[in-house]
Motif scaffolding. Structure first.
Motif, mmCIF file in Angstrom:
data_model
loop_
_atom_site.group_PDB
_atom_site.id
_atom_site.type_symbol
_atom_site.label_atom_id
_atom_site.label_comp_id
_atom_site.label_asym_id
_atom_site.label_seq_id
_atom_site.Cartn_x
_atom_site.Cartn_y
_atom_site.Cartn_z
ATOM 1 N N TRP A 49 -107.082 11.834 74.477
ATOM 2 C CA TRP A 49 -107.445 13.336 73.451
ATOM 3 C C TRP A 49 -107.838 14.529 74.382
ATOM 4 O O TRP A 49 -107.519 15.701 74.267
ATOM 5 N N GLN A 65 -105.177 16.640 76.164
ATOM 6 C CA GLN A 65 -104.319 17.440 75.219
ATOM 7 C C GLN A 65 -104.862 18.943 75.718
ATOM 8 O O GLN A 65 -106.011 19.206 75.720
ATOM 9 N N ARG A 117 -103.672 19.619 66.073
ATOM 10 C CA ARG A 117 -103.770 19.125 67.285
ATOM 11 C C ARG A 117 -103.881 17.422 67.233
ATOM 12 O O ARG A 117 -103.546 16.779 67.989
ATOM 13 N N TRP A 145 -101.484 15.177 69.112
ATOM 14 C CA TRP A 145 -102.131 13.898 70.044
ATOM 15 C C TRP A 145 -101.517 12.555 69.672
ATOM 16 O O TRP A 145 -101.050 11.995 70.584
#
Length: 221
Positions: A136, A139, A152, A156
């Motif tokens: 994570w 990202q 997001r 991801w």
């Protein structure tokens, strides 16, 4: 699924490159069709492989059902499992004689077994959570709010699946041990580890967790 995500991710990465000449719609369309076809054939191929694995189990259950539950002139009584929906010999034996099932092992008398399995389960969940955290963190998008978080999260998941495929080419270099142990290629191993830990915790006899995980999950090492 990882291969399909890698194909689409590669397509969008190429599409968004700054050096690409603008307005080449025909090339973009043909590339999209090529990625879609390649993804489709990969799904067909993987479905065939999965069928090869599942077929013996289905045939075994059907043969057992025919032997024990088939109607004959001399048979007046049938085993209890003949009336079970979604017949499976192994599942029925596990549930009836071994008390295998969701949360069936959450009993006070099983507390010693839960304590016995706690170290390996804790280590497994920690390892999986650590991989998710670093994945994570890779990202670059940091949108705030629920919509931004949802976007997001989906991005991801897609990116993580894409990068776990060996068809995906990335320019990232693994220069230290952390990147090697938590790299995008290791998603299948951490997914297997997390799945085994969940099965051991909530479905199977919890005391088998140690041998289950240590014998089938390379990520734990």
């Amino acid at each position: 699924i990882s291969d399909c995500c890698s194909f689409t991710q590669s397509y969008f990465d190429k599409k968004n490159e700054i050096d690409q000449p603008p307005g080449d719609k025909r090339h973009a369309k043909s590339a999209a069709i090529g990625f879609a076809l390649e993804c489709f054939w990969h799904l067909i191929f993987c479905t065939c492989l999965a069928s090869v694995v599942i077929a013996p189990i289905v045939l075994h259950d059907r043969r057992g059902y025919g032997m024990h539950c088939g109607k004959t002139e001399t048979r007046s009584r049938y085993p209890q499992w003949c009336t079970v929906e979604g017949f499976s010999l192994y599942s029925f034996v596990q549930k009836k004689h071994w008390n295998v099932g969701f949360l069936n092992y959450f009993e006070l008398k099983q507390l010693p077994n839960h304590i016995l399995a706690f170290p390996i389960l804790f280590l497994s969940y920690s390892a999986a959570a650590n991989w998710i955290f670093f994945s994570w963190k890779r990202q670059s998008d940091h949108e705030m709010g629920f919509r931004g978080f949802l976007r997001r999260s989906l991005s991801w998941v897609h990116r993580a699946l894409a990068e776990s495929s060996y068809n995906f080419v990335t320019g990232e270099k693994s220069g230290n041990v952390d990147k090697l142990l938590l790299g995008h290629r290791l998603l299948p191993f951490y997914a297997t580890l997390a799945g085994s830990a969940l099965v051991g915790t909530f479905f199977a006899h919890v005391q088998i967790s140690t041998r289950l995980i240590l014998s089938s999950c390379p990520a734990i090492y």
